[in-house]
Design an enzyme around this catalytic site. Structure first.
Site, short mmCIF file in Angstrom:
data_model
loop_
_atom_site.label_atom_id
_atom_site.label_comp_id
_atom_site.label_asym_id
_atom_site.label_seq_id
_atom_site.Cartn_x
_atom_site.Cartn_y
_atom_site.Cartn_z
N HIS A 72 48.58 26.38 38.01
CA HIS A 72 47.24 26.34 38.59
C HIS A 72 46.28 25.61 37.64
O HIS A 72 46.20 25.94 36.47
CB HIS A 72 46.71 27.77 38.81
CG HIS A 72 47.43 28.50 39.89
ND1 HIS A 72 46.80 29.35 40.77
CD2 HIS A 72 48.74 28.50 40.27
CE1 HIS A 72 47.69 29.84 41.63
NE2 HIS A 72 48.86 29.34 41.32
N TYR A 201 38.60 35.16 42.49
CA TYR A 201 37.96 36.35 41.93
C TYR A 201 36.66 36.52 42.69
O TYR A 201 35.76 35.68 42.58
CB TYR A 201 37.64 36.15 40.44
CG TYR A 201 38.85 36.13 39.52
CD1 TYR A 201 39.62 34.98 39.35
CD2 TYR A 201 39.19 37.26 38.78
CE1 TYR A 201 40.71 34.97 38.48
CE2 TYR A 201 40.28 37.26 37.91
CZ TYR A 201 41.03 36.11 37.77
OH TYR A 201 42.10 36.10 36.91
N PRO A 292 42.51 44.10 33.09
CA PRO A 292 43.29 42.95 33.59
C PRO A 292 42.46 41.76 34.11
O PRO A 292 43.03 40.72 34.41
CB PRO A 292 44.11 43.56 34.73
CG PRO A 292 43.33 44.75 35.16
CD PRO A 292 42.63 45.28 33.96
N LYS A 296 44.88 38.78 30.23
CA LYS A 296 45.22 38.50 28.83
C LYS A 296 46.34 39.38 28.25
O LYS A 296 46.90 39.05 27.20
CB LYS A 296 43.97 38.67 27.93
CG LYS A 296 42.91 37.63 28.16
CD LYS A 296 43.31 36.32 27.50
CE LYS A 296 42.56 35.13 28.05
NZ LYS A 296 43.35 34.22 28.87
N TYR A 384 40.09 31.30 29.50
CA TYR A 384 41.05 31.68 30.53
C TYR A 384 42.42 31.05 30.28
O TYR A 384 43.46 31.71 30.40
CB TYR A 384 40.52 31.28 31.92
CG TYR A 384 41.25 31.97 33.05
CD1 TYR A 384 40.85 33.22 33.51
CD2 TYR A 384 42.36 31.37 33.66
CE1 TYR A 384 41.53 33.87 34.53
CE2 TYR A 384 43.05 32.00 34.68
CZ TYR A 384 42.62 33.24 35.12
OH TYR A 384 43.30 33.89 36.13
#
Ligand code: APR
Ligand code: PHB
Length: 391
Positions: A72, A201, A292, A296, A384
């Protein structure tokens, strides 16, 4: 029995450490209290940072990950009924993440370790650590009712939050930090085709939702729920109604289908900064837990054992102890930054029903900033895909 490094726990941390040590010609034995079937079937997270993927590929355990994982280049943040893309690839100079389930990583590591002749003892009982303050620590355990002992140079405690390793360090010597969040995650696996090429998200006024994936026919979705909720209260219908409400847009509907697994986890942060005590070295969930939202947990575990295996290599091959001495300091610095990122993502994306409308306004402004300012987006993207491992 005798080995150089006795490893407790066959999660990503323990298995990867055993693999990395083997590549350096360092011998280890892995002890796991669950069965192979159980560790290979437990559903956990699924986002691998660029550095984790490179390490798995570079050490010969990335073949299936390359074939079956999904790369991604961005993620989407949704709020106020609109979706905004964070182009991680562009913002980080070409980096990406790969969605590949943690239990698939476990399967690959177990297969590779056994192929290389590793000693992994599954279904062990009553694991105890002894003499960790001496140069000859020992692990006692029972296997098939028989008491066994392993004498080693080092013990690696990779046995998760509830394992015995961290608790073997006297409480007075442990520096620990804890935080609980007023949020829980209800996670499901559903038989459905992917709804979106990237993770979503979503901050919705009813609560957070996350759209992730596992394969072309299995999807992974999460809903924010109260941490004290019971899964029995969540019928499949209720889950779909809530998911659709929190992610659907006028011209976009989430794909649903039969739910094949569902559970609820609560969210917390934990750090034990004392990652080393005598000849005991802790790694992964045994020494830190992150919520979560930043994806990580698994990546931190892999980073810890990368540092630890290097430190052990220096010890055995170059008689240098400097890196072993600095292990806690090197890892905790990075862990704190991952904690900060995970807490920030959690607070930005979840609906805190205790908050005032003003506080919710600030939260939406934060999302607005992150999705409209290049420098704010860049900071999110860099964290990220994974901060560099510096030492
Ligand atoms: N004896 C032997 N093994 C034990 C014991 C024990 N007393 N207690 C726990 N274990 C095993 C667990 O069964 C588990 O397989 O230790 C292993 C720890 O693995 P994980 O919990 O997966 O932890 P870790 O390897 O640190 O991986 C980090 O990333 O996504 C996150 O939290 C998630 O599992 C994840 C983690
Ligand atoms: C997952 O796919 O399980 C997943 C993805 C992103 C997260 C957490 C979990 O932030």
């Amino acid at each position: 029995m005798r080995t150089q490094v006795g490893i407790i726990g066959a999660g990503p941390a323990g298995l990867m450490l055993s693999h990395l040590l083997h590549l350096q010609g360092i011998d280890s034995i892995v002890l796991e209290n669950r069965s192979r079937k159980e560790i290979e079937g437990t559903i956990r997270a699924g986002v691998l940072e660029q550095g984790t993927v490179e390490l798995l590929k570079g050490t010969g355990v990335g073949e299936r990950l390359v074939k079956e994982g999904s790369v991604h280049h961005g993620i989407e943040l949704q709020f106020n009924g609109r979706r905004h893309r964070i182009n991680m690839n562009e913002l980080t100079g070409g980096k990406s993440i790969t969605v590949y389930a943690q239990h698939e990583v476990i399967k690959d590591l177990v297969a590779s370790r056994l192929h290389d002749g590793a000693q992994i003892y599954f279904d062990v009982r009553d694991v105890r650590l002894l003499d960790i303050e001496t140069s000859s620590p020992k692990i006692r355990f029972r296997k098939d009712g028989v008491e066994e002992e392993i004498e080693c140079d080092f013990i690696a405690g990779c046995d998760g939050y509830h394992g015995p390793s961290r608790k073997s360090i006297p409480e007075s010597e442990r520096k620990e930090f804890k935080h609980t969040y007023p949020f829980g995650w209800l996670g499901i696996l559903a038989e459905a085709p992917p709804s979106n090429p990237e993770l979503i998200y979503s901050n919705h006024e009813s609560g957070f939702a996350l759209i992730s994936t596992r394969s072309i026919d299995i999807q992974r979705y999460y809903l924010q729920v109260d941490p004290s909720e019971h899964i029995e209260n969540w019928s499949d219908d209720r889950i779909w109604t809530e998911l659709h409400k929190r992610v659907d847009l006028k011209d976009w509907k989430l794909n649903d289908g039969p739910i094949i697994q569902k559970n609820i986890v609560s969210m917390r942060s934990f750090i034990c900064e004392t990652m080393q005590y005598g000849r005991l070295y802790l790694a992964g969930d045994a020494t830190h837990i992150v919520p979560p939202t930043g994806a990580k947990g698994l990546n931190l575990a892999i980073a810890d054992v990368q540092v630890l295996s290097n430190a052990m290599k220096k010890y055995y091959h170059e008689q240098q102890t400097e890196l072993l001495t600095r292990y806690s300091e090197i890892c905790t610095r990075r862990v704190w930054k991952a904690q900060r990122f995970s807490a920030w993502m959690t607070r930005m994306l979840h609906r805190n029903f205790e908050h005032s409308p003003f506080e919710y306004g600030l939260q939406l402004a934060e999302l607005d900033l992150v999705t409209s300012s290049q420098s704010a987006a860049k900071s999110l993207a860099e964290q990220y895909v994974g901060l560099p491992l510096e030492y």
